[in-house]
Design a protein around this motif. Structure first.
Motif, mmCIF file in Angstrom:
data_model
loop_
_atom_site.group_PDB
_atom_site.id
_atom_site.type_symbol
_atom_site.label_atom_id
_atom_site.label_comp_id
_atom_site.label_asym_id
_atom_site.label_seq_id
_atom_site.Cartn_x
_atom_site.Cartn_y
_atom_site.Cartn_z
ATOM 1 N N LYS A 28 26.544 -98.924 -2.886
ATOM 2 C CA LYS A 28 25.373 -99.000 -3.758
ATOM 3 C C LYS A 28 24.481 -97.774 -3.606
ATOM 4 O O LYS A 28 23.982 -97.240 -4.594
ATOM 5 N N ASP A 82 26.008 -94.940 -5.374
ATOM 6 C CA ASP A 82 25.779 -95.068 -6.819
ATOM 7 C C ASP A 82 24.380 -94.594 -7.196
ATOM 8 O O ASP A 82 24.190 -93.838 -8.151
ATOM 9 N N SER A 109 11.490 -89.963 -11.157
ATOM 10 C CA SER A 109 10.780 -91.058 -11.837
ATOM 11 C C SER A 109 11.516 -92.385 -11.713
ATOM 12 O O SER A 109 11.053 -93.394 -12.233
ATOM 13 N N PHE A 110 12.672 -92.387 -11.068
ATOM 14 C CA PHE A 110 13.432 -93.620 -10.934
ATOM 15 C C PHE A 110 12.975 -94.425 -9.727
ATOM 16 O O PHE A 110 12.743 -93.856 -8.654
ATOM 17 N N SER A 111 12.869 -95.733 -9.894
ATOM 18 C CA SER A 111 12.646 -96.569 -8.720
ATOM 19 C C SER A 111 13.694 -97.670 -8.683
ATOM 20 O O SER A 111 13.940 -98.350 -9.678
ATOM 21 N N TYR A 112 14.324 -97.808 -7.530
ATOM 22 C CA TYR A 112 15.341 -98.828 -7.320
ATOM 23 C C TYR A 112 14.817 -99.883 -6.370
ATOM 24 O O TYR A 112 14.052 -99.575 -5.448
ATOM 25 N N THR A 113 15.246 -101.103 -6.595
ATOM 26 C CA THR A 113 15.034 -102.141 -5.595
ATOM 27 C C THR A 113 16.413 -102.585 -5.146
ATOM 28 O O THR A 113 17.182 -103.136 -5.932
ATOM 29 N N LEU A 114 16.735 -102.272 -3.916
ATOM 30 C CA LEU A 114 18.075 -102.525 -3.386
ATOM 31 C C LEU A 114 17.997 -103.696 -2.419
ATOM 32 O O LEU A 114 17.263 -103.646 -1.439
ATOM 33 N N SER A 115 18.748 -104.760 -2.715
ATOM 34 C CA SER A 115 18.718 -105.885 -1.786
ATOM 35 C C SER A 115 19.503 -105.516 -0.532
ATOM 36 O O SER A 115 20.511 -104.814 -0.603
#
Lengths: 245, 245, 245
Positions: free
Chosen positions: B72, B75, B103-109
């Motif tokens: 992940k 990716d 400008s991207f924000s991810y929330t990765l579990s």
């Protein structure tokens, strides 16, 4: 006895020229250089290949025949840089070949030449038309034809060399008049060829500035070109297909 | 608590180093930096990885363990340009990690660390021979061996480090004498290794100018190198294969 | 009657724009230029395409409709260099089209327009929000979303255009405030779209410096951009997916 040093890129080109038709070769050696004659498994195409001893940095050889697996040599050449030298030496007793590239040393087992298909008899053909053109022009025509059909007509009409392919509904044609060719000996001829073979053969030929085609009416085509500034000579012979009207 | 900013290319290299052996990791954090120890599913190879807090633009962390899915993260890093910064922050309550790239924000579990294989005990091995060489030399040798066999012998004899692979009929050998190495602590040793593993490990190592190999007689090999100008350290340990004579 | 000469690269871009949704088109010709309207087989997306006669080096056409197989034209354009000119001429009697590229001449059989799906009625939609942004920004967002999910939310909130994708466990969000956009007519809207379609559509759009998006609340999205310095216009319309909560 066979002992030779050669540029890696020239050896790689030579292997590619032969691999188009066969995986295993009988390499003929003599004090003059090396040569190969081979015919593809389906008996549709032949190749003759000669590389003069002067193409090598060092060259010493007796008359002889060496059985080689081209795929293995191609694998080995994978470690070579473009400017590397390749040193080869036949070990007659152990029936293998030592190959050195930089700090790498390979021991390549040889094939028994008697297990490899015999050299073909190259037929003596008098083909009336001769076309000399740039290899890239030939390749572009073959690639265009492949999009439409699986066979391709090559012909000469007046002072124009043409290539034509016809599919079920569509058609492509390339006309190269004399002024777009390097040279032309015209004659009213045409023959049909399988693109399976033609597209493979045309890959190594496309690197050459001068490819010589010899054509007849429903006769095989000869495709000749030189490598290593003329020190090496390559000739393909491809049988025609029957035209179904 | 874990909050850090790092160059995208350095994070990507780190992920690649670990992905060679495992898909999921327990990332250990402390005020000094981050570290990972992992063993591959078949128990054949281990990796230890340390990255000092000074490799980060900003770094704040408590002692802790974070379960991460490397695929992940890889990716996510796909959107980053080479010079982008990656900002990461652990959200302890929701058990996820915020990752910002431009400008991207991810929330990765996150993964529950207890579901990921435990950290291996790294065995203390005294290996008598040490070879320091350029990573690209190591990689070329491994690529040459792959063409011939699925395992490879590494050894030292007198003042020469050698790599050898033998197939059913063919053989390749690379001899690197002391003057082609960066350094050599010689000892008469040799061990056989699986190329499956070696070729994966050697990919990240090949980017390093100085790869340190430690070898023993039929013992595991240690492959150590640094990243980020020495702020990060990578160590692989690969078990030997039994030589069948 | 239809006879036209055009830059190969412009024809190739035009084919790509349409191929995203359909394989066969009804090309509408008139003295003003060419145009296409098409809807994809699943009725989820539409494209309108117009290219003014001034985009051609030469252009002469009557009112008419020509049935074309885009795959074949794309194959034919494979032989063209970037700067080649393509000459096309309709042969009304034989229902085929002559296409010349350099020395190559193709005869392409036409499709009967009545066998190709009818032109769709383009619905008149008043969409309250309008976002103008760089095509590469749009493409990067879509690529990031694809790693996480198979659908993507596009919306405007206050003065921020946002794109969001949510997988089973992870989430990615891109916020582009007004100052990172070329222009924004804000309105509180959001709609969900299938990434299958969006990622195809965004490929040709990504070459454009100015892509205009029109959005409504759970309404289709319009994606408009120009080609050939404004001489050509492209409009996609993509239906929304239902959001399952």
């Amino acid at each position: 006895m066979f002992r030779a040093t050669i540029d890696a890129y020239l050896l790689r080109d030579s292997v590619e020229i032969l691999s188009v038709l066969v995986d295993e070769i009988r390499l003929r050696t003599s004090s003059d250089g090396i040569s190969v004659k081979a015919v593809d498994p389906a008996n549709v195409a032949m190749v003759t290949f000669n590389l003069d001893s002067s193409a090598f940095d060092d060259f010493e050889a007796d008359e002889g025949e060496i059985g080689l697996d081209l795929t293995k040599i191609s694998d080995i050449l994978g470690v070579a840089d473009k400017n590397d030298k390749v040193y080869m030496e036949l070990n007659e007793n152990s029936q293998n070949m030592s190959i050195n590239i930089g700090s790498f040393s390979y021991t390549l087992s040889l094939l028994d030449p008697s297990t490899i298909r015999s050299e073909p008899k190259i037929p003596q053909l008098e083909l009336p038309a001769e076309i000399i053109l740039n290899g890239t022009d030939l390749r572009r025509a073959v690639k265009a034809a492949e999009k439409i059909s699986d066979h391709m007509l090559l012909g000469v009409n007046d002072d124009v060399f043409y290539m034509e392919a016809e599919g079920d509904t569509d058609k492509v044609r390339l006309d190269l008049p004399r002024d777009q060719l390097i040279d032309l000996k015209p004659d009213d001829v045409r023959s049909l060829f399988s693109l399976d073979y033609l597209s493979d053969i045309v890959k190594p030929a496309s690197k050459s500035n001068e490819v010589v085609l010899e054509l007849g009416q429903d006769f095989p085509i000869k495709i000749n070109f030189e490598i290593a500034n003329g020190i090496g000579k390559v000739g393909y012979l491809l049988a025609p297909r029957i035209e179904s009207e």
